[in-house]
Write a protein that holds these residues in place. Structure first.
Motif, PDB file in Angstrom:
ATOM      1  N   ASN A 117       0.941  -1.239  -0.047  1.00 33.16           N
ATOM      2  CA  ASN A 117      -0.137  -0.024   0.140  1.00 33.16           C
ATOM      3  C   ASN A 117       0.744   1.182   0.116  1.00 33.16           C
ATOM      4  O   ASN A 117       0.292   2.324   0.197  1.00 33.16           O
ATOM      5  CB  ASN A 117      -0.875   0.161   1.174  1.00 33.16           C
ATOM      6  CG  ASN A 117      -0.179  -0.190   2.519  1.00 33.16           C
ATOM      7  OD1 ASN A 117       0.942  -0.367   2.664  1.00 33.16           O
ATOM      8  ND2 ASN A 117      -1.054  -0.095   3.564  1.00 33.16           N
ATOM      9  N   LEU A 118       2.191   0.885  -0.288  1.00 34.01           N
ATOM     10  CA  LEU A 118       2.895   2.225  -0.339  1.00 34.01           C
ATOM     11  C   LEU A 118       2.452   3.365  -1.519  1.00 34.01           C
ATOM     12  O   LEU A 118       2.501   4.494  -0.953  1.00 34.01           O
ATOM     13  CB  LEU A 118       4.531   1.677  -0.693  1.00 34.01           C
ATOM     14  CG  LEU A 118       5.434   2.898  -0.692  1.00 34.01           C
ATOM     15  CD1 LEU A 118       5.376   3.794   0.376  1.00 34.01           C
ATOM     16  CD2 LEU A 118       6.995   2.397  -1.311  1.00 34.01           C
ATOM     17  N   ASP A 119       2.509   3.023  -2.615  1.00 36.38           N
ATOM     18  CA  ASP A 119       2.029   3.970  -3.861  1.00 36.38           C
ATOM     19  C   ASP A 119       0.860   4.690  -3.225  1.00 36.38           C
ATOM     20  O   ASP A 119       0.912   5.696  -3.363  1.00 36.38           O
ATOM     21  CB  ASP A 119       1.813   3.066  -5.117  1.00 36.38           C
ATOM     22  CG  ASP A 119       1.530   4.053  -6.299  1.00 36.38           C
ATOM     23  OD1 ASP A 119       2.500   5.128  -6.317  1.00 36.38           O
ATOM     24  OD2 ASP A 119       0.692   3.937  -6.800  1.00 36.38           O
ATOM     25  N   ILE A 120      -0.267   4.239  -2.833  1.00 41.87           N
ATOM     26  CA  ILE A 120      -1.484   4.800  -2.490  1.00 41.87           C
ATOM     27  C   ILE A 120      -1.308   5.709  -1.355  1.00 41.87           C
ATOM     28  O   ILE A 120      -1.529   6.875  -1.268  1.00 41.87           O
ATOM     29  CB  ILE A 120      -2.757   3.990  -2.325  1.00 41.87           C
ATOM     30  CG1 ILE A 120      -3.800   4.466  -2.314  1.00 41.87           C
ATOM     31  CG2 ILE A 120      -2.461   3.284  -0.883  1.00 41.87           C
ATOM     32  CD1 ILE A 120      -4.356   5.043  -3.549  1.00 41.87           C
ATOM     33  N   TRP A 121      -0.491   5.318  -0.193  1.00 46.62           N
ATOM     34  CA  TRP A 121       0.038   6.237   0.702  1.00 46.62           C
ATOM     35  C   TRP A 121       0.704   7.571   0.257  1.00 46.62           C
ATOM     36  O   TRP A 121       0.360   8.550   0.485  1.00 46.62           O
ATOM     37  CB  TRP A 121       0.617   5.594   1.842  1.00 46.62           C
ATOM     38  CG  TRP A 121       1.166   6.567   2.798  1.00 46.62           C
ATOM     39  CD1 TRP A 121       0.352   6.685   3.874  1.00 46.62           C
ATOM     40  CD2 TRP A 121       2.454   7.027   2.961  1.00 46.62           C
ATOM     41  NE1 TRP A 121       1.217   7.827   4.949  1.00 46.62           N
ATOM     42  CE2 TRP A 121       2.343   7.735   4.393  1.00 46.62           C
ATOM     43  CE3 TRP A 121       3.573   6.838   2.321  1.00 46.62           C
ATOM     44  CZ2 TRP A 121       3.548   8.492   4.812  1.00 46.62           C
ATOM     45  CZ3 TRP A 121       4.482   7.649   2.950  1.00 46.62           C
ATOM     46  CH2 TRP A 121       4.715   8.585   4.134  1.00 46.62           C
ATOM     47  N   LEU A 122       1.509   7.261  -0.645  1.00 48.05           N
ATOM     48  CA  LEU A 122       2.329   8.622  -1.406  1.00 48.05           C
ATOM     49  C   LEU A 122       1.543   9.391  -1.914  1.00 48.05           C
ATOM     50  O   LEU A 122       1.594  10.590  -1.927  1.00 48.05           O
ATOM     51  CB  LEU A 122       3.463   7.973  -2.033  1.00 48.05           C
ATOM     52  CG  LEU A 122       4.631   7.303  -1.408  1.00 48.05           C
ATOM     53  CD1 LEU A 122       5.621   6.452  -2.259  1.00 48.05           C
ATOM     54  CD2 LEU A 122       5.394   8.222  -0.614  1.00 48.05           C
ATOM     55  N   ARG A 123       0.646   8.697  -2.879  1.00 50.31           N
ATOM     56  CA  ARG A 123      -0.295   9.599  -3.686  1.00 50.31           C
ATOM     57  C   ARG A 123      -1.217  10.446  -2.839  1.00 50.31           C
ATOM     58  O   ARG A 123      -1.545  11.683  -3.096  1.00 50.31           O
ATOM     59  CB  ARG A 123      -0.774   8.888  -4.664  1.00 50.31           C
ATOM     60  CG  ARG A 123      -0.061   8.377  -5.728  1.00 50.31           C
ATOM     61  CD  ARG A 123      -0.364   7.670  -6.989  1.00 50.31           C
ATOM     62  NE  ARG A 123       0.453   7.005  -7.890  1.00 50.31           N
ATOM     63  CZ  ARG A 123       1.510   7.593  -8.415  1.00 50.31           C
ATOM     64  NH1 ARG A 123       1.360   8.780  -8.587  1.00 50.31           N
ATOM     65  NH2 ARG A 123       2.302   6.708  -9.266  1.00 50.31           N
ATOM     66  N   ASN A 124      -1.867   9.829  -2.150  1.00 51.89           N
ATOM     67  CA  ASN A 124      -3.110  10.279  -1.193  1.00 51.89           C
ATOM     68  C   ASN A 124      -2.294  11.476  -0.166  1.00 51.89           C
ATOM     69  O   ASN A 124      -2.817  12.529   0.130  1.00 51.89           O
ATOM     70  CB  ASN A 124      -3.530   9.377  -0.048  1.00 51.89           C
ATOM     71  CG  ASN A 124      -4.729   8.483  -0.988  1.00 51.89           C
ATOM     72  OD1 ASN A 124      -4.897   9.017  -2.115  1.00 51.89           O
ATOM     73  ND2 ASN A 124      -4.815   7.465  -0.374  1.00 51.89           N
ATOM     74  N   ASN A 125      -1.039  11.454   0.010  1.00 46.52           N
ATOM     75  CA  ASN A 125      -0.548  12.441   1.018  1.00 46.52           C
ATOM     76  C   ASN A 125       0.304  13.420  -0.075  1.00 46.52           C
ATOM     77  O   ASN A 125       0.988  14.319   0.427  1.00 46.52           O
ATOM     78  CB  ASN A 125       0.477  11.781   2.100  1.00 46.52           C
ATOM     79  CG  ASN A 125      -0.463  11.310   2.755  1.00 46.52           C
ATOM     80  OD1 ASN A 125      -1.032  12.023   3.870  1.00 46.52           O
ATOM     81  ND2 ASN A 125      -0.354   9.923   3.069  1.00 46.52           N
ATOM     82  N   LYS A 126       0.168  13.504  -1.235  1.00 46.49           N
ATOM     83  CA  LYS A 126       0.703  14.261  -2.346  1.00 46.49           C
ATOM     84  C   LYS A 126       2.360  14.525  -2.165  1.00 46.49           C
ATOM     85  O   LYS A 126       2.831  15.649  -2.252  1.00 46.49           O
ATOM     86  CB  LYS A 126       0.240  15.739  -2.151  1.00 46.49           C
ATOM     87  CG  LYS A 126      -1.288  15.542  -2.577  1.00 46.49           C
ATOM     88  CD  LYS A 126      -2.094  17.004  -2.322  1.00 46.49           C
ATOM     89  CE  LYS A 126      -3.541  16.958  -2.732  1.00 46.49           C
ATOM     90  NZ  LYS A 126      -4.427  15.839  -2.673  1.00 46.49           N
ATOM     91  N   ILE A 127       3.031  13.202  -2.089  1.00 50.47           N
ATOM     92  CA  ILE A 127       4.333  12.995  -1.846  1.00 50.47           C
ATOM     93  C   ILE A 127       4.924  12.759  -3.164  1.00 50.47           C
ATOM     94  O   ILE A 127       4.553  11.981  -3.796  1.00 50.47           O
ATOM     95  CB  ILE A 127       4.731  12.150  -0.709  1.00 50.47           C
ATOM     96  CG1 ILE A 127       4.320  12.467   0.555  1.00 50.47           C
ATOM     97  CG2 ILE A 127       6.264  11.979  -0.680  1.00 50.47           C
ATOM     98  CD1 ILE A 127       4.134  11.155   1.625  1.00 50.47           C
ATOM     99  N   GLU A 128       6.077  13.463  -3.475  1.00 50.30           N
ATOM    100  CA  GLU A 128       6.680  13.459  -4.913  1.00 50.30           C
ATOM    101  C   GLU A 128       8.200  13.026  -4.604  1.00 50.30           C
ATOM    102  O   GLU A 128       8.649  12.407  -5.464  1.00 50.30           O
ATOM    103  CB  GLU A 128       6.626  14.720  -5.635  1.00 50.30           C
ATOM    104  CG  GLU A 128       5.385  15.239  -6.020  1.00 50.30           C
ATOM    105  CD  GLU A 128       5.099  16.625  -6.719  1.00 50.30           C
ATOM    106  OE1 GLU A 128       6.156  16.988  -6.949  1.00 50.30           O
ATOM    107  OE2 GLU A 128       3.942  16.893  -6.950  1.00 50.30           O
TER     108      GLU A 128
END
Length: 193
Positions: A117-128
């Motif tokens: 679930n790493l990708d969804i956490w990064l995207r949902n938190n707007k991390i680039e």
């Protein structure tokens, strides 16, 4: 937004009882990485930077690896590393997550993104921008770096806060691989930001 990913900062690597300790040929390289991960983690926490702990955990008999015929899918069940709810898969005491830090779940492969679930956490938190530390530089850290790049993130390897089994492997990743997929910096660069 920026985040720090701690890759496999678990007992299997870091405890003297860990099964992967015997594979480490360059103890100085490894010990330097441990010291530097502590510095990086403390600095990230002081900045209130999002932090994710990217471990490995496998169910009994390793069904996630589907009777792998080669590579890590074959070797992990043989060696018996990272069993769910056992000592080897627990986070090492100085790197244990604190409240508010994300613990990645579902990971099944070398990359921190594989099945997780790493990708969804990064995207949902707007991390680039993602800073990578942990183990092993030439296997799971590199795999995560490559996939992060391919998913559109800006991965930054903190090179002296990671370790391979030996200096040759470490140098190869830093000098020949990273520039294709991201950037590399040193702990001092990170803590001076």
């Amino acid at each position: 937004m920026k985040a720090l990913l701690l890759i496999e900062c678990q007992n299997e690597w870091l405890s003297p009882k860990g099964k992967l300790q015997k594979l480490i040929e360059d103890k100085d390289l490894f010990e330097t990485s441990v010291t530097n991960i502590e510095k990086v983690l403390n600095h990230a926490r002081s900045l209130k930077m999002p932090i994710a702990h990217v471990g490995l955990r496998f169910q009994k008999n390793y069904p996630e690896l589907a009777n792998g015929k080669s590579g890590l899918n074959k070797v992990i069940p043989i060696v018996g590393t990272f069993p769910l709810h056992e000592f080897g898969s627990q986070f090492y005491k100085t790197f244990e997550p604190i409240e508010g830090e994300f613990i990645v779940t579902g990971r099944t492969g070398a990359s921190g993104f594989a099945g997780s679930n790493l990708d969804i956490w990064l995207r949902n938190n707007k991390i680039e921008d993602i800073y990578l530390v942990g183990y092993a530089t030439h296997v799971c850290v590199e795999s995560t770096l490559r996939e992060a790049h391919d998913k559109g993130y800006n991965p930054i390897l903190i090179q002296d806060a990671t370790s391979a089994f030996n200096q040759m492997q470490q140098d190869y990743v830093v000098n020949e691989i990273v520039h294709h997929f991201g950037e590399h910096i040193k702990t001092e660069d990170f803590t001076n930001e």
